[in-house]
Design a protein around this motif. Sequence first.
Motif, PDB file in Angstrom:
ATOM      1  N   ALA A  25      11.461  -2.740  -0.663  1.00 31.59           N
ATOM      2  CA  ALA A  25      10.169  -3.373  -1.301  1.00 31.59           C
ATOM      3  C   ALA A  25       9.746  -2.201  -1.767  1.00 31.59           C
ATOM      4  O   ALA A  25       8.865  -2.205  -2.781  1.00 31.59           O
ATOM      5  CB  ALA A  25       9.883  -4.559  -0.662  1.00 31.59           C
ATOM      6  N   TYR A  26       9.858  -1.734  -0.396  1.00 37.96           N
ATOM      7  CA  TYR A  26       8.193  -0.213  -0.389  1.00 37.96           C
ATOM      8  C   TYR A  26       9.196   0.233  -1.562  1.00 37.96           C
ATOM      9  O   TYR A  26       7.812   1.293  -2.728  1.00 37.96           O
ATOM     10  CB  TYR A  26       8.306   0.108   0.889  1.00 37.96           C
ATOM     11  N   ILE A  27       9.870   0.386  -1.411  1.00 33.59           N
ATOM     12  CA  ILE A  27      10.642   2.406  -2.265  1.00 33.59           C
ATOM     13  C   ILE A  27      10.864   1.136  -3.572  1.00 33.59           C
ATOM     14  O   ILE A  27      10.858   2.015  -4.872  1.00 33.59           O
ATOM     15  CB  ILE A  27      12.267   2.324  -2.062  1.00 33.59           C
ATOM     16  N   ALA A  33       0.717  -0.875   0.195  1.00 37.12           N
ATOM     17  CA  ALA A  33       0.340   0.278  -0.133  1.00 37.12           C
ATOM     18  C   ALA A  33       0.708   1.063   0.252  1.00 37.12           C
ATOM     19  O   ALA A  33       1.999   1.182   0.403  1.00 37.12           O
ATOM     20  CB  ALA A  33      -1.223   0.189   1.190  1.00 37.12           C
ATOM     21  N   TYR A  34       0.460   2.230  -0.262  1.00 42.64           N
ATOM     22  CA  TYR A  34       1.780   3.650  -1.134  1.00 42.64           C
ATOM     23  C   TYR A  34       0.309   4.296  -0.539  1.00 42.64           C
ATOM     24  O   TYR A  34      -0.427   4.917  -0.115  1.00 42.64           O
ATOM     25  CB  TYR A  34       1.708   3.977  -1.887  1.00 42.64           C
ATOM     26  N   PRO A  35       1.466   5.775   0.133  1.00 47.70           N
ATOM     27  CA  PRO A  35       0.904   6.947   1.143  1.00 47.70           C
ATOM     28  C   PRO A  35      -0.297   7.459   0.063  1.00 47.70           C
ATOM     29  O   PRO A  35      -0.301   7.248  -1.138  1.00 47.70           O
ATOM     30  CB  PRO A  35       1.623   7.841   1.112  1.00 47.70           C
ATOM     31  N   ALA A  89       7.943  11.371   1.073  1.00 49.26           N
ATOM     32  CA  ALA A  89       9.692  10.420   1.319  1.00 49.26           C
ATOM     33  C   ALA A  89       9.965  10.362   2.532  1.00 49.26           C
ATOM     34  O   ALA A  89      10.205   9.421   2.644  1.00 49.26           O
ATOM     35  CB  ALA A  89      10.855  11.808   1.358  1.00 49.26           C
ATOM     36  N   PHE A  90       9.124  10.671   3.479  1.00 47.96           N
ATOM     37  CA  PHE A  90       9.362  10.556   5.316  1.00 47.96           C
ATOM     38  C   PHE A  90       8.226   8.629   4.593  1.00 47.96           C
ATOM     39  O   PHE A  90       9.012   8.060   5.860  1.00 47.96           O
ATOM     40  CB  PHE A  90       8.543  11.400   5.419  1.00 47.96           C
ATOM     41  N   SER A  91       7.486   8.856   4.489  1.00 50.53           N
ATOM     42  CA  SER A  91       6.562   7.945   4.496  1.00 50.53           C
ATOM     43  C   SER A  91       7.463   6.642   3.608  1.00 50.53           C
ATOM     44  O   SER A  91       7.470   5.360   4.424  1.00 50.53           O
ATOM     45  CB  SER A  91       5.345   7.780   3.924  1.00 50.53           C
ATOM     46  N   TYR A  92       8.470   6.460   2.843  1.00 53.26           N
ATOM     47  CA  TYR A  92       9.334   5.866   2.057  1.00 53.26           C
ATOM     48  C   TYR A  92      10.171   5.342   3.546  1.00 53.26           C
ATOM     49  O   TYR A  92       9.936   4.559   3.431  1.00 53.26           O
ATOM     50  CB  TYR A  92      10.055   6.274   0.623  1.00 53.26           C
ATOM     51  N   LEU A  93      10.976   6.175   4.100  1.00 54.74           N
ATOM     52  CA  LEU A  93      12.080   5.998   5.101  1.00 54.74           C
ATOM     53  C   LEU A  93      11.250   4.957   5.409  1.00 54.74           C
ATOM     54  O   LEU A  93      12.241   4.239   6.206  1.00 54.74           O
ATOM     55  CB  LEU A  93      12.684   7.167   5.656  1.00 54.74           C
ATOM     56  N   ASN A 142       5.850  -5.997  -4.100  1.00 56.21           N
ATOM     57  CA  ASN A 142       4.733  -6.236  -2.820  1.00 56.21           C
ATOM     58  C   ASN A 142       6.333  -7.539  -1.560  1.00 56.21           C
ATOM     59  O   ASN A 142       7.376  -7.831  -2.342  1.00 56.21           O
ATOM     60  CB  ASN A 142       4.223  -7.367  -3.016  1.00 56.21           C
ATOM     61  N   TRP A 143       6.455  -7.772  -0.809  1.00 53.75           N
ATOM     62  CA  TRP A 143       6.555  -8.076   0.116  1.00 53.75           C
ATOM     63  C   TRP A 143       6.897  -9.550   0.197  1.00 53.75           C
ATOM     64  O   TRP A 143       8.192 -10.856   0.439  1.00 53.75           O
ATOM     65  CB  TRP A 143       7.004  -8.576   1.837  1.00 53.75           C
ATOM     66  N   ALA A 144       5.920 -10.531  -0.159  1.00 54.70           N
ATOM     67  CA  ALA A 144       5.788 -11.960  -1.859  1.00 54.70           C
ATOM     68  C   ALA A 144       6.867 -11.872  -2.476  1.00 54.70           C
ATOM     69  O   ALA A 144       7.897 -13.269  -2.705  1.00 54.70           O
ATOM     70  CB  ALA A 144       4.696 -12.214  -1.822  1.00 54.70           C
TER      71      ALA A 144
END
Length: 526
Positions: free
Chosen positions: A262-264, A97-99, A109-113, A268-270
């Motif tokens: 993975a997020y950046i 899921a993304y911000p 940018a803060f959400s990614y970190l 997905n984590w899978a």
Amino acid sequence: METIFSKNKEEHPESIKAEVQGQLPTWLQGILLRNGPGMHTIGDTKYNHWFDGLALLHSFTFKNGEVYYRSKYLRSDSYNCNIEANRIVVSEFGTMAYPDPCKNIFAKAFSYLSHTIPEFTDNCLINIMKSGDDYYATSETNFIRKINPQTLETLEKVDYNKYIAVNVATSHPHYDSAGNILNMGTSIVDKGKTKYLLFKIPSSVPETEKKKSCFKHMEVVCSIPSRSLLQPSYYHSFGITENYIVFIEQPLKLDIVKMATAYIRGVNWASCLAFHKDDKTWFHFVDRKTKKDVSTKFYTDALVLYHHVNAYEEDGHIIFDIIAYTDNSLYDMFYLKKLSKDFEENNKLTSIPTCKRFVVPLQYDKDAEVGSNLVTLPTSATAVKEKDGSIYCQPEILCEGIELPHINYGYNGKKYTYVYATEVQWSPVPTKIAKLNVQTKEMLHWRADHCWPSEPIFVPSPDAREEDDGVVLTCVVTSDPKEAPFLLILDAKTFKELGRARVNVEMHLDLHGMFIPEKALKTETE
């Protein structure tokens, strides 16, 4: 296109009386409590994977020959955040899921970190765990959610990580004779080490600490170092015998570096889980008294396993039965884009689940010749001594095409005869229920047209003399829209149908659960 998998299910928090056909045993009193994914679309957003859906609990209450049904979404923090935002804002294993796109660039940018070390979901959609008099919905993260088994109300959230250093844990714990929980979790790069931890949750707290929870008394029983610091093995369950814990370090591994980025990378984590087909599968046997791993190195070929069936000891050997695959195609089958209307024809597993019995000699002649089989029991399973002193194990095949195994838990860790399971062939959806005799390899089946049964649960009769004295319960959904779903009750011994409790609702396909006998339920006043 919506299918039986992706269609959001309605909840039914008030009990609905089921239409009972046939004759239920008078002793069958209590609650069958089940858990699984029930909501896959929120607003305009959809989960990618069936295992990501929001947890929907459902129950069948048996009372004096009558059966009552109810279902309720687990009110997890993940559920509440998603519903409030009317979109998926909490990541699940197969869906990142993304911000909010409206956020400014700095907040983004803060959400990614902040996602570098993932904060896992509390969408506990896999199983039910009993702790003392309490019940919890569980998944494979460090969070569990307490629930009321009678009303399906969601209660407090517990974070294992507050008590012991685990980032993930299995949703298939074991219970010892005193009712304590034994479970396994992975501690990722803690103090420069990645290890698998066996931990214990006591069934009660000392009298002087009545206000405290059992979780404050959680303890690490022992740890097994991961063979790889940054690629620990994925596991869904483990085995237990009278004296040993059976843990399988398989070459289906989670890449921690990939997971942290993975997020950046927008994946997905899978996608950070990979099967290393040329690696070995290592067997660990931890002595429950000394808390030490057996020093001999036992291994087999690369395999993927989710479910242990049972394990026991016999004449210096550990015997353990598992459901194994030769690849990781099962997880990929359940991406929702594959679960279209014609998926049964179009989707075939590349590896069929196989019930394998490994026989491992813990006591053997240390001077045995290299290349000799050290197994002395009557079985086709072998354990061959290698030049370097390690032992290469090959299994006996008990049967093919079964999954979601369940046994009479009174025989857990002991020599046993029967497994109840769903039967799957090359399609990932079960079409039959099977009873396997592991001694003779004989099988009994139940099937009906357009019926998809779930994991069968064995319930022993109160005056049981034999291992299969009791009933088998399974929730059955139908692919025929004109047919209502039902709870099926089978005589465990003969596998003949005793009755059905039909419910006129759209039931979801669930994963795991448990039967709670009436005497184990707290009364509302307690």
